[in-house]
Design a protein around this motif. Structure first.
Motif, PDB file in Angstrom:
ATOM      1  N   GLN A 164       3.317  36.004 -28.897  1.00 56.00           N
ATOM      2  CA  GLN A 164       3.045  37.238 -29.133  1.00 56.00           C
ATOM      3  C   GLN A 164       1.992  37.671 -27.904  1.00 56.00           C
ATOM      4  N   THR A 165       1.130  36.861 -27.819  1.00 53.39           N
ATOM      5  CA  THR A 165      -0.190  37.078 -26.890  1.00 53.39           C
ATOM      6  C   THR A 165       0.442  37.196 -25.405  1.00 53.39           C
ATOM      7  N   ILE A 166       1.341  36.256 -25.296  1.00 53.48           N
ATOM      8  CA  ILE A 166       1.765  36.568 -23.729  1.00 53.48           C
ATOM      9  C   ILE A 166       2.632  37.586 -23.614  1.00 53.48           C
ATOM     10  N   VAL A 167       3.802  38.194 -24.430  1.00 52.09           N
ATOM     11  CA  VAL A 167       4.460  39.218 -24.354  1.00 52.09           C
ATOM     12  C   VAL A 167       3.530  40.391 -24.319  1.00 52.09           C
ATOM     13  N   PHE A 168       2.312  40.273 -25.119  1.00 53.11           N
ATOM     14  CA  PHE A 168       1.549  41.663 -25.182  1.00 53.11           C
ATOM     15  C   PHE A 168       0.807  41.861 -23.769  1.00 53.11           C
ATOM     16  N   TYR A 169       0.424  40.646 -23.176  1.00 50.94           N
ATOM     17  CA  TYR A 169      -0.081  40.735 -21.642  1.00 50.94           C
ATOM     18  C   TYR A 169       1.018  41.058 -20.595  1.00 50.94           C
ATOM     19  N   LEU A 170       2.194  40.614 -21.020  1.00 53.19           N
ATOM     20  CA  LEU A 170       3.232  40.847 -20.088  1.00 53.19           C
ATOM     21  C   LEU A 170       3.782  42.402 -19.936  1.00 53.19           C
ATOM     22  N   ILE A 171       3.680  42.868 -21.282  1.00 52.41           N
ATOM     23  CA  ILE A 171       3.862  44.350 -21.307  1.00 52.41           C
ATOM     24  C   ILE A 171       2.776  45.116 -20.569  1.00 52.41           C
ATOM     25  N   THR A 172       1.825  44.963 -21.026  1.00 54.76           N
ATOM     26  CA  THR A 172       0.901  45.463 -20.158  1.00 54.76           C
ATOM     27  C   THR A 172       0.774  45.484 -18.614  1.00 54.76           C
ATOM     28  N   PHE A 173       1.167  44.196 -18.171  1.00 58.51           N
ATOM     29  CA  PHE A 173       1.241  44.153 -16.670  1.00 58.51           C
ATOM     30  C   PHE A 173       2.500  44.993 -16.144  1.00 58.51           C
ATOM     31  N   VAL A 174       3.603  45.000 -16.832  1.00 56.45           N
ATOM     32  CA  VAL A 174       4.686  45.513 -16.560  1.00 56.45           C
ATOM     33  C   VAL A 174       4.498  47.044 -16.656  1.00 56.45           C
ATOM     34  N   LEU A 175       3.745  47.557 -17.682  1.00 59.83           N
ATOM     35  CA  LEU A 175       3.738  49.195 -17.803  1.00 59.83           C
ATOM     36  C   LEU A 175       2.562  49.514 -16.602  1.00 59.83           C
ATOM     37  N   THR A 176       1.447  48.948 -16.343  1.00 56.53           N
ATOM     38  CA  THR A 176       0.879  48.973 -15.275  1.00 56.53           C
ATOM     39  C   THR A 176       1.457  49.075 -13.887  1.00 56.53           C
TER      40      THR A 176
END
Lengths: 210, 164
Positions: A164-176
């Motif tokens: 979940q943490t990895i997905v959380f940061y991944l989403i942040t990266f993708v959105l940015t």
């Protein structure tokens, strides 16, 4: 008669045109404002500088924002160094832009004039790239720091599994990343339209030198 | 800017204004756009005038500023009609001065020149104004050899149009 000589002969005979203006008609023209591409570019680059300066430094004027920063980062020396660097970068860009504009001269040869204008536009481009890169890097980093020190956020993500943490940061990266990309495309489009003719003519001149 | 400078500038511009009109005629296709470009070239000449040292002729200096403004600085006027058609009236081909074949040839030649891109138009313009290849190369910032080669290509192109 040779075709081009015919053209030349006629061209020369168009000398005394009935469009001849008197001094009285010419004087008011000196007072009018230029609407050249350099002027438009100048205003756009000023607007861009101001826009990014406001984005970067306006929040600093709010005390609650500064309190939040202090709470999240503490008196972190990294934050101070980063602020000094970003002020420095702005100053460097302002100086480079000023120098580039001073170098644009209508009395240069055509190729040189075009090169000077395109150089100015490049400086603004680098400034935008710098800002977008900073956004891309700093959003995930600041999120990480916030998650460590901001209790509200910390409580929410403490129960996350590793995935979940990895997905959380991944989403942040993708959105940015998407935000940065959209901004960049928009920017390219504006300059693309504005400088289409200039770029085409500059390429044509460069092609002659091959 | 002091009055004396203004006065000397207007005097020179009035005398050599035909160069500006010719640039405008080549790069615009109607009366309003012509006036817009004339205005912009005048402003650019005036802005650069304090730096004009007189080491070249005023007219030579005018060619450079005029072409630079038309090719590079001028943002196409909203009044520029979206057509590549050339306006025979702008070029004033008077039937009484030329026979039928010549008149027809002139129309075709102007039409062809009008459809050239901005850089080639500048080359032809300077050629028609009897400028040397040295001056052409210095104005556009290309080598003399390349100016010559390019001009020959344009000449051939124009000839093919007349004699297909």
């Amino acid at each position: 008669m040779d075709e081009l000589e015919l053209l030349k002969k006629h061209w020369k005979s168009t000398g005394d045109s009935d469009q001849k203006l008197s001094a009285k008609q010419l004087y008011p023209m000196l007072l009018k404002k230029s609407s050249s591409i350099v002027k438009t570019l100048f205003y756009i680059s000023i607007a861009e500088l101001v826009f990014w300066i406001l984005i970067n430094f306006l929040p600093m004027l709010s005390t609650s924002y500064l309190d939040d920063l202090e709470q999240v980062y503490g008196n972190n020396i990294v934050l101070i160094v980063l602020s000094v660097i970003s002020f420095g970068v702005v100053l460097v860009f302002v100086y480079l832009l000023y120098k580039a504009y001073k170098n644009i001269s209508v009395t240069d040869n055509t190729k040189q004039l075009m090169a000077s204008i395109l150089k100015t536009r490049k400086i603004v481009k680098y400034y935008v790239i710098y800002n977008l890169t900073m956004i891309f890097i700093s959003v995930p980093i600041s999120l990480y720091f916030t998650s460590l020190n901001d209790t509200a956020l910390h409580d929410k993500i403490i129960h996350f599994t590793t995935t979940q943490t990895i997905v959380f940061y991944l989403i942040t990266f993708v959105l940015t990343g998407i935000f940065v990309l959209v901004f960049w495309l928009f920017y390219r489009l504006i300059y693309g339209i504005l400088l289409r003719r200039l770029n085409r003519n500059y390429l044509e001149l460069k092609k002659l030198e091959l | 800017m002091n009055k004396e400078l203004e006065h000397s500038f207007i005097e020179l511009l009035e005398e050599h204004q035909n160069i500006v009109h010719k640039v405008c005629r080549l790069y615009t296709n109607n009366y309003d756009a012509h006036n817009d470009l004339f205005q912009e070239i005048t402003i650019q000449l005036w802005k650069a005038y304090p730096k004009f040292r007189g080491d070249s002729k005023f007219s030579t200096w005018m060619y450079r500023v005029g072409l630079n403004t038309a090719i590079t600085l001028y943002r196409k006027s909203k009044r520029q009609v979206k057509t590549q058609e050339f306006d025979a009236v702008q070029f004033k081909i008077k039937a009484e001065d030329y026979d039928n074949t010549e008149e027809q040839q002139l129309k075709l030649l102007y039409q062809a020149v009008y459809q050239l891109d901005d850089i080639n138009k500048a080359l032809v313009f300077l050629y028609l104004e009897d400028k040397s290849y040295k001056e052409i190369s210095e104005t556009l910032g290309i080598s003399e050899v390349n100016a010559r080669v390019k001009m020959n290509r344009v000449k051939n192109k124009l000839k093919t149009i007349l004699n297909p």
